[in-house]
Design an enzyme around this catalytic site. Structure first.
Site, PDB file in Angstrom:
ATOM      1  N   ARG A  31       0.807  -1.228   0.000  1.00 34.58           N
ATOM      2  CA  ARG A  31       0.000   0.000   0.000  1.00 34.58           C
ATOM      3  C   ARG A  31       0.842   1.282   0.000  1.00 34.58           C
ATOM      4  O   ARG A  31       0.414   2.315   0.489  1.00 34.58           O
ATOM      5  CB  ARG A  31      -0.983   0.033   1.162  1.00 34.58           C
ATOM      6  N   LYS A  87       1.071  11.240 -12.187  1.00 40.23           N
ATOM      7  CA  LYS A  87       0.339  10.133 -12.812  1.00 40.23           C
ATOM      8  C   LYS A  87       1.264   8.924 -12.910  1.00 40.23           C
ATOM      9  O   LYS A  87       2.370   9.020 -13.408  1.00 40.23           O
ATOM     10  CB  LYS A  87      -0.110  10.515 -14.229  1.00 40.23           C
ATOM     11  N   GLU A 113       6.493  17.131 -26.854  1.00 39.25           N
ATOM     12  CA  GLU A 113       5.771  17.585 -25.655  1.00 39.25           C
ATOM     13  C   GLU A 113       6.169  19.022 -25.293  1.00 39.25           C
ATOM     14  O   GLU A 113       5.365  19.786 -24.753  1.00 39.25           O
ATOM     15  CB  GLU A 113       6.019  16.640 -24.465  1.00 39.25           C
ATOM     16  N   LYS A 153       3.936  22.728 -17.101  1.00 36.93           N
ATOM     17  CA  LYS A 153       3.215  21.532 -16.666  1.00 36.93           C
ATOM     18  C   LYS A 153       2.893  21.582 -15.167  1.00 36.93           C
ATOM     19  O   LYS A 153       1.781  21.266 -14.753  1.00 36.93           O
ATOM     20  CB  LYS A 153       4.004  20.268 -17.003  1.00 36.93           C
ATOM     21  N   GLU A 166      -7.225  16.142 -12.448  1.00 35.80           N
ATOM     22  CA  GLU A 166      -7.807  16.268 -13.777  1.00 35.80           C
ATOM     23  C   GLU A 166      -9.327  16.362 -13.733  1.00 35.80           C
ATOM     24  O   GLU A 166     -10.027  15.710 -14.509  1.00 35.80           O
ATOM     25  CB  GLU A 166      -7.340  15.090 -14.673  1.00 35.80           C
ATOM     26  N   ARG A 223      -6.694  20.543 -16.128  1.00 38.10           N
ATOM     27  CA  ARG A 223      -5.524  19.736 -16.466  1.00 38.10           C
ATOM     28  C   ARG A 223      -5.648  19.094 -17.853  1.00 38.10           C
ATOM     29  O   ARG A 223      -4.656  18.713 -18.462  1.00 38.10           O
ATOM     30  CB  ARG A 223      -5.303  18.650 -15.396  1.00 38.10           C
ATOM     31  N   ASN A 279      -3.828  17.416 -22.583  1.00 37.88           N
ATOM     32  CA  ASN A 279      -4.137  16.316 -23.496  1.00 37.88           C
ATOM     33  C   ASN A 279      -4.167  16.749 -24.953  1.00 37.88           C
ATOM     34  O   ASN A 279      -4.486  15.939 -25.832  1.00 37.88           O
ATOM     35  CB  ASN A 279      -5.482  15.689 -23.112  1.00 37.88           C
ATOM     36  N   HIS A 330      -3.335  14.425 -27.825  1.00 38.35           N
ATOM     37  CA  HIS A 330      -3.310  13.068 -27.279  1.00 38.35           C
ATOM     38  C   HIS A 330      -4.531  12.222 -27.623  1.00 38.35           C
ATOM     39  O   HIS A 330      -4.484  11.007 -27.499  1.00 38.35           O
ATOM     40  CB  HIS A 330      -3.113  13.113 -25.756  1.00 38.35           C
ATOM     41  N   HIS A 348      -2.756   9.261 -29.046  1.00 41.79           N
ATOM     42  CA  HIS A 348      -2.786   7.978 -28.324  1.00 41.79           C
ATOM     43  C   HIS A 348      -3.331   6.859 -29.202  1.00 41.79           C
ATOM     44  O   HIS A 348      -2.846   5.733 -29.175  1.00 41.79           O
ATOM     45  CB  HIS A 348      -3.658   8.084 -27.071  1.00 41.79           C
ATOM     46  N   HIS A 369       6.388   7.822 -28.467  1.00 45.17           N
ATOM     47  CA  HIS A 369       5.224   8.575 -28.001  1.00 45.17           C
ATOM     48  C   HIS A 369       5.128   9.959 -28.652  1.00 45.17           C
ATOM     49  O   HIS A 369       4.094  10.337 -29.210  1.00 45.17           O
ATOM     50  CB  HIS A 369       5.280   8.703 -26.475  1.00 45.17           C
TER      51      HIS A 369
END
Lengths: 345, 345
Positions: free
Chosen positions: A106, A128, A170, A207, A217, A221, A225, A228, A232, A248
């Protein structure tokens, strides 16, 4: 910028100090076969006694199966809640290492030491963590902040040009969504820049400011994206095709072109802005040929995007260069149209 | 008690209201083959349109492999971040369903509808989610609060007596660590109680108060681990032996006996208190025979406990009936000695 991000030539020294001062019960370092050779020797002199966990590099290994191996090693090493995992690598190592640390007993401490330009300006900032699942990008994950992030621009010298370009996408995204002046200034210099450290610092500032305003988000936020939604889907589709797989940032560059086109089509952005962005991106990134079949499959993949609500595809678009708007509904047909536009460039 | 826990005959009605009012994009219900038969029919009339995800019951299925199946089903059902997972079952369903929801697309909503006494008084409260890994209990997990918890005491009528006894062990634990008067009052009544709802409410109040004071188990929350250092090790060991596997609470009852013995040995608790606790626990729980070999292996397993710091085993002990102290260092030898005491009862 949060205080826990150190950027510059002294980053490894600051890492050393942190590991000394915090008296973690054990230190483990996660590497892949590339960072083991190119980066670990540079970092090793700054580390206290530690254990290595090595995995295979690449997005195709960002899976539950690799996590199982990492957790097994962490168990064998008897790491406890007062141990720390140092993630030494690109986005895959950072995302997956953070994920494994967040879940083990945990929650173990972890530190990000990003070694690619992409990870330095993007993945290492913002809390993230995640892995892919059945081909879906970052389908499983949690929000969890590292203890600290150490960005050592010296690692960039170990990178192939293709990796630099991937990270640069990016950086360009950050200009397009938040700093039009910087875009104007940099688009004539491009990859010939001599001050990567300054570009990294500027990108991390953008960022960090966005993430701080909306960590989970809930809304704002989502400006991050941009590029993306389509990007993606392109990346997920081509990753299954060994000869055609993109990095990417290469996929995000395509995504930014398509979504800039959609911004104009939706009446948000001027044709003039599209021309500028198109000219610049095409000068940096080689065109990726897509068939009509490819376009059909890619557009359907975008339906699985985490950012969607039910059947509506939510996209981030540009209102002007330097300003993005999120939650713009677009249709499957519009995604197809934007990919056809890209094909005709 | 947090406001999100509803206990009583109206629990299912409150569940219905929540699902109506919150307008989740989709509702999925996680069940196992037992709750599908014994509990789902009672709940179904209160649910809006929904999908079922069914897994196999039992602690041996609280694994990454089962999670993979659940995530695959969630993907097929196209659940998004505005969907909700209703966990209808015992501790395994609650812990694993919460875990799967917390990770899917970086976090789906979930609701706990515990159907066993054990889950009602313990697992459903406190925001711990998790799964076992390579035989180690709750080795992977995150802290994540459900949207709400609905405790319907009516489900207890579907439970075998052995399951009731298992949950009762956690109720006894709550008295021993936090309410000596209640222990005194109840020990003469025991399982003959006619008011389970009141006992559940009292236990949930104790657990909620502890969790609220220390949600991430920085310190005080560890009082809840009384009986669990030895208990978890016994449970992990016997789970591998099909004919001897214990329910969680049965193992915790053994753990409480051993750790009460250690409390006396450490000079914290009176012999008189041990006698009272021993008499009561022995009257409720059948003795489980352990060989000297068993004792050796069980004590070594306790070294892997998440609560340990390096090689030191940290245990929660009793100072008096109704008051516990945490982070008490004990040795492997002392664990063995306590298990031998148990054998001689």
């Amino acid at each position: 910028m949060t205080e826990t991000i150190t950027i510059g030539a002294d980053a490894l020294l600051r890492l050393k100090e942190l590991l000394q001062n915090r008296a973690f019960s054990k230190v483990a370092v996660l590497v892949d076969e590339n960072t083991a050779i190119h980066c670990y020797p540079q970092v090793k002199p700054y580390l206290p006694e530690h254990h290595l966990i090595q995995i295979k590099s690449g997005e195709t290994h960002k899976t539950l199966q690799t996590c199982e191996y990492i957790w097994q090693r962490m168990t064998e090493l008897n790491l406890d809640r007062w141990s720390v995992l140092v993630n030494l690598g690109g986005g895959v190592i950072g995302d997956m290492g953070g994920f494994c640390a967040a879940l083990f007993k945990r929650g173990l401490y972890f530190v990000q030491v990003p070694t690619t330009l992409l990870a330095q300006v993007d993945a290492s900032v913002g809390g993230k963590t995640g892995i892919d699942f059945h081909g879906l990008k970052n389908h499983l994950g949690v929000y969890k902040e590292p203890v600290a992030v150490f960005i050592h621009p010296g690692f960039l010298q170990t990178l192939p040009q293709r990796e630099i370009k991937s990270g640069y996408a990016e950086i360009i995204k950050h200009w397009l969504i938040a700093d039009g002046d910087m875009f104007e200034q940099q688009r004539t210099i491009g990859l010939l820049t001599e001050d990567w450290e300054e570009l990294i610092r500027h990108s991390v500032e953008i960022k960090s400011a966005v993430v701080e305003a909306d960590p989970l988000e809930g809304g704002y936020r989502k400006v991050l994206n941009f590029g993306h939604t389509v990007g993606h889907a392109v990346e997920s589709y081509l990753i299954e095709k060994p000869d055609r797989a993109l990095l990417h940032g290469e996929a995000i560059a395509i995504g930014m072109l398509c979504e800039t086109y959609l911004s104009v089509k939706k009446g948000l952005l001027s044709q003039d802005a599209l021309d500028k962005i198109e000219t610049f991106l095409v000068s940096v990134y080689e065109k990726v040929p897509l068939t009509e079949d490819d376009i059909q499959t890619i557009s359907r993949l975008s339906l699985q995007d985490k950012k969607n609500t039910g059947a509506t595809i939510n996209c981030t678009l540009l209102e002007k260069i330097g300003h993005a708007v999120y939650d713009q509904p677009i249709t499957l047909q519009e995604i197809q149209e934007s990919l056809r536009y890209y094909q005709l460039l």
